[in-house]
Design an enzyme around this catalytic site. Structure first.
Site, PDB file in Angstrom:
ATOM      1  N   ASP A  33      -0.209   5.196   0.750  1.00 29.01           N
ATOM      2  CA  ASP A  33      -0.483   6.268   1.720  1.00 29.01           C
ATOM      3  C   ASP A  33      -0.648   5.699   3.125  1.00 29.01           C
ATOM      4  OD1 ASP A  33      -2.275   7.416  -0.994  1.00 29.01           O
ATOM      5  OD2 ASP A  33      -0.609   8.534  -0.158  1.00 29.01           O
TER       6      ASP A  33
ATOM      7  N   ASP B 170       0.881  -1.166   0.000  1.00 26.78           N
ATOM      8  CA  ASP B 170       0.000   0.000   0.000  1.00 26.78           C
ATOM      9  C   ASP B 170       0.925   1.224   0.000  1.00 26.78           C
ATOM     10  OD1 ASP B 170      -2.219   1.809   0.691  1.00 26.78           O
ATOM     11  OD2 ASP B 170      -1.333   1.794   2.700  1.00 26.78           O
TER      12      ASP B 170
HETATM   13  C1  XBP Z   1      -5.183   6.187   0.089  1.00 21.22           C
HETATM   14  C2  XBP Z   1      -6.418   6.768  -0.454  1.00 21.22           C
HETATM   15  C3  XBP Z   1      -6.294   7.797  -1.523  1.00 21.22           C
HETATM   16  C4  XBP Z   1      -5.577   9.028  -0.981  1.00 21.22           C
HETATM   17  C5  XBP Z   1      -5.831  10.234  -1.844  1.00 21.22           C
HETATM   18  O1  XBP Z   1      -4.832   5.178  -0.800  1.00 21.22           O
HETATM   19  O2  XBP Z   1      -7.506   6.392  -0.061  1.00 21.22           O
HETATM   20  O3  XBP Z   1      -7.591   8.153  -1.918  1.00 21.22           O
HETATM   21  O4  XBP Z   1      -6.090   9.337   0.311  1.00 21.22           O
HETATM   22  O5  XBP Z   1      -5.421   9.955  -3.155  1.00 21.22           O
HETATM   23  P1  XBP Z   1      -3.921   3.911  -0.275  1.00 21.22           P
HETATM   24  P2  XBP Z   1      -6.396  10.311  -4.377  1.00 21.22           P
HETATM   25  O6  XBP Z   1      -3.977   3.877   1.255  1.00 21.22           O
HETATM   26  O7  XBP Z   1      -4.563   2.701  -0.908  1.00 21.22           O
HETATM   27  O8  XBP Z   1      -2.535   4.191  -0.782  1.00 21.22           O
HETATM   28  O9  XBP Z   1      -6.940  11.691  -4.088  1.00 21.22           O
HETATM   29  O10 XBP Z   1      -5.524  10.264  -5.594  1.00 21.22           O
HETATM   30  O11 XBP Z   1      -7.442   9.242  -4.352  1.00 21.22           O
END
Ligand code: XBP
Length: 260
Positions: free
Chosen positions: A18, A16
């Site tokens: 973020d 993953d």
């Molecule tokens: C995290 C998310 C993403 C980010 C924002 O993704 O839910 O939506 O918060 O990015 P992960 P976007 O934990 O799967 O990496 O605005 O591009 O969606």
């Protein structure tokens, strides 16, 4: 056919982004959203508390739509609302990429070390993220250099799949691109929803919590840690068996993978 995990050699790691590779949400995405709101002349401002709550919704466009539906009764735009949200999100992504270029958000402890070790051990690397692909390459470029993008055999991100986390789609897509069975891989996540996405795709999962997710439900995780750790900075085990290890390295992952 369900393959007995312990009988399949560990061949791939899927990360993953973020919250797992780096703490990008409060100091990155949230700031980018607020800059996009200001750019459009909207008096919206997502503070840390509001954003923590909105993070229950995966996907930036879906998060904005949820915010409008839940908090802005009667909000309307000229033309199609989804078109408006798509335009806002494109602006947000530009701000996020600019933020990444300015640096300031480091990788979490152990991430760079584990990626390098895994590569040298011949493990395939994948990304499975809800975030927009440009955001992933911007983070990798800012923290490891543009060449690091090629370390990954797949960067599965954003709208490449119809259903975002906690649905398993993004992990199933990543496994397909890696040409590996779930039983031959380990996923790395930081949220309960991310864990459910990986687990639903059949993946055992290492969870490294952060302040926003520490209290979430991580039932079914192979192990729950406060971080991946470094040889001189032991992780804290929050749930599961570390088999005597003090940081997540490839030998530890092999042990975890074959443990009953
Ligand atoms: C995290 C998310 C993403 C980010 C924002 O993704 O839910 O939506 O918060 O990015 P992960 P976007 O934990 O799967 O990496 O605005 O591009 O969606």
């Amino acid at each position: 056919m369900v393959i007995e995990r312990t009988k399949v050699k560990l061949k791939g790691l899927i990360f993953d982004v973020d919250g797992t590779l780096a703490e990008t949400e409060q100091g990155g995405h949230r700031i980018a959203f607020n800059r996009a709101f200001a750019e459009l002349g909207l008096d919206w401002n997502w503070d840390e508390a509001i954003y923590d709550d909105l993070l229950q919704v995966f996907g930036g466009k879906e998060r904005v739509r949820h915010f409008i539906d839940e908090h802005l009764a009667g909000f309307s735009v000229q033309g199609d609302l989804d078109d408006f949200i798509r335009d806002l999100h494109r602006r947000k992504t530009r701000h996020y990429v600019d933020l990444m270029k300015s640096g300031g958000i480091p990788l979490r402890p152990g991430v760079q070390r584990l990626l390098r070790e895994a590569r040298s051990e011949g493990l395939k690397l994948g990304i499975a993220s809800t975030t927009t692909p440009e955001n992933v390459t911007a983070l990798l470029t800012a923290t490891l250099g543009a060449h690091s993008i090629d370390w990954f055999d797949v960067i599965a991100a954003g709208d490449i799949v119809a259903q975002k986390k906690p649905a398993p789609d993004i992990y199933e897509y990543a496994l397909q691109c890696l040409d590996l069975p779930a039983a031959g891989c380990i996923a790395f996540e930081d949220t309960g929803s991310g864990l459910r996405s990986a687990a639903s795709a059949g993946l055992e999962t290492v969870v490294t919590v952060n302040d926003a997710t520490r209290q979430q439900d991580f039932s079914g995780a192979a192990i729950v840690l406060d971080q991946l750790g470094e040889p001189d900075r032991a992780f804290q085990v929050l749930a599961g068996n570390a088999h005597g290890a003090t940081c997540v390295d490839v030998p530890f992952l092999h042990k975890l993978h074959t443990a009953k």
